[in-house]
Structure formats: C-alpha cells, structure tokens
Design an enzyme around this catalytic site. Sequence first.
Site, short mmCIF file in Angstrom:
data_model
loop_
_atom_site.label_atom_id
_atom_site.label_comp_id
_atom_site.label_asym_id
_atom_site.label_seq_id
_atom_site.Cartn_x
_atom_site.Cartn_y
_atom_site.Cartn_z
N HIS A 173 -2.34 7.77 7.15
CA HIS A 173 -1.43 8.58 6.26
C HIS A 173 -2.14 9.81 5.92
O HIS A 173 -1.53 10.72 5.62
CB HIS A 173 -0.82 7.53 5.25
CG HIS A 173 0.48 6.81 5.42
ND1 HIS A 173 1.51 7.15 5.94
CD2 HIS A 173 0.63 5.57 5.16
CE1 HIS A 173 2.50 6.26 5.97
NE2 HIS A 173 1.80 5.27 5.86
N HIS B 255 -4.38 1.31 7.78
CA HIS B 255 -2.88 2.18 8.06
C HIS B 255 -2.79 3.30 6.69
O HIS B 255 -2.31 4.25 6.93
CB HIS B 255 -2.09 0.90 7.46
CG HIS B 255 -0.54 1.43 7.39
ND1 HIS B 255 0.35 0.92 8.24
CD2 HIS B 255 0.16 2.22 6.55
CE1 HIS B 255 1.63 1.51 7.81
NE2 HIS B 255 1.32 2.18 7.09
N GLU B 256 -3.18 2.95 5.63
CA GLU B 256 -3.02 4.23 4.63
C GLU B 256 -3.96 5.17 4.60
O GLU B 256 -3.58 6.43 4.42
CB GLU B 256 -3.23 3.32 3.11
CG GLU B 256 -2.51 2.28 2.64
CD GLU B 256 -1.09 2.39 2.80
OE1 GLU B 256 -0.47 3.71 2.80
OE2 GLU B 256 -0.40 1.51 3.05
N GLN C 51 2.90 9.98 1.36
CA GLN C 51 4.39 9.26 1.38
C GLN C 51 4.98 9.75 0.28
O GLN C 51 6.29 9.70 0.31
CB GLN C 51 4.19 7.86 1.46
CG GLN C 51 3.68 7.27 2.77
CD GLN C 51 3.46 5.71 2.77
OE1 GLN C 51 2.53 5.29 2.14
NE2 GLN C 51 4.54 5.09 3.27
N GLY D 161 0.81 -1.47 0.08
CA GLY D 161 -0.22 0.18 0.02
C GLY D 161 0.72 1.29 -0.07
O GLY D 161 2.17 0.99 0.21
N CYS E 100 6.02 -0.17 6.93
CA CYS E 100 5.56 0.90 6.37
C CYS E 100 6.64 1.42 5.27
O CYS E 100 7.95 1.29 5.83
CB CYS E 100 5.09 2.09 7.14
SG CYS E 100 4.71 3.55 6.41
N LEU E 101 6.53 1.55 4.21
CA LEU E 101 7.73 2.14 3.27
C LEU E 101 8.29 3.43 3.80
O LEU E 101 9.44 3.43 3.57
CB LEU E 101 7.06 2.30 1.75
CG LEU E 101 6.65 0.87 1.24
CD1 LEU E 101 6.08 1.30 -0.14
CD2 LEU E 101 7.81 -0.20 1.00
#
Length: 169
Positions: free
Chosen positions: A138, A134-135, A51, A46, A92-93
């Site tokens: 963000h 989660h996304e 991000q 994701g 997480c990226l």
Amino acid sequence: MALLPILCYPDPKLHTVAKPVAEIDARVKNLIADMLETMHEAKGIGLAATQVNVHERLIVIDVSEQHDSPIVLINPKIIWSSPETHLNEEGCLSVPGIYDGVERFDLVKVEALDEHGKQRLIEADGLLSVCIQHEMDHLLGKMFVEYLSPLKRNRIKTKMLKAQREAKS
Ligand code: NI
C-alpha cells in the site's frame, strides 16, 4: 480519537507512493490512534496510512485473536525475505468483500520504528508476514488486486464502482 474514512478501490489516490515519516510528533501519534481505532472498527487486521489518504510510511497491524496486540510500523524496510513463497487468500479494507490468492514470501524480516521512535526488528511468519507484505505494498501505491489477472481486476473494478454508485444514491 476519531474514525477515519477509508479510500476505496479504484480511487487513484490509493496509488500514491508514500514518503517517510519525518518525525513522530503529536500529529503522527494521533494518526496512529485514529488508524488503530479505524482498523478495529472495520474488523481489519492491517491498515496503511495510504488507505486513509495520508501518504507517509506508516502501518498499523493487529493479527491477534483478541484484537489487543497492535503493532505499529513506521518507515518499515524488508531486510530479508525467504526464498519460499506461498499462495494466500487476501482481502483489503479498501476492496470490501473481495478475496483472492496472492503469492507472498513465507518469512520476512522487517526493520521499522515503533510508535515511540524505537528501532525494531520483526521476524514475521504466517498471517503476520502476509499482512506486513500486503500493507507495505500500500505504501508503494500497490493494491493486492494488481497481482490478479487483468480480467479479474476489471471485474472487481466494475463491481466496486457499481457498489459505490449504489451507496451514494
Ligand atoms: Ni489492504
């Protein structure tokens, strides 16, 4: 298509609250293509526009094993969540190499536009449900590490800053 740089924690820009996408025009379609490419290249499941330093309510997700079933959520809204919650390990990226437990709703129902501007209702469970939550955090400027204890979070912050210094030198 192009790979986009991913912001890394503790970059303060990750705490920006995203605005709704006003129109799904060529710019947004290009952004979606670039975000999908960036997510797949980084082996993520994701990625939120936040991000990649675009502060609009747009998410791409692909939780399929073959990485061939992308989901695009534009202006997503959680309209229902289950009373049951579960502790899941998340990464997480934007916080590479860090994994820790976060409590999330088991099931969520999400309304969003897809990349064609079509209204969709997604009923998510399992990994997809966790990923959507989660996304969507963000987009509100919230990182998963903010659910952890201040002690753990500070340790992660120190580790990330050190890694970023080393990458630059
Ligand atoms: Ni993330």
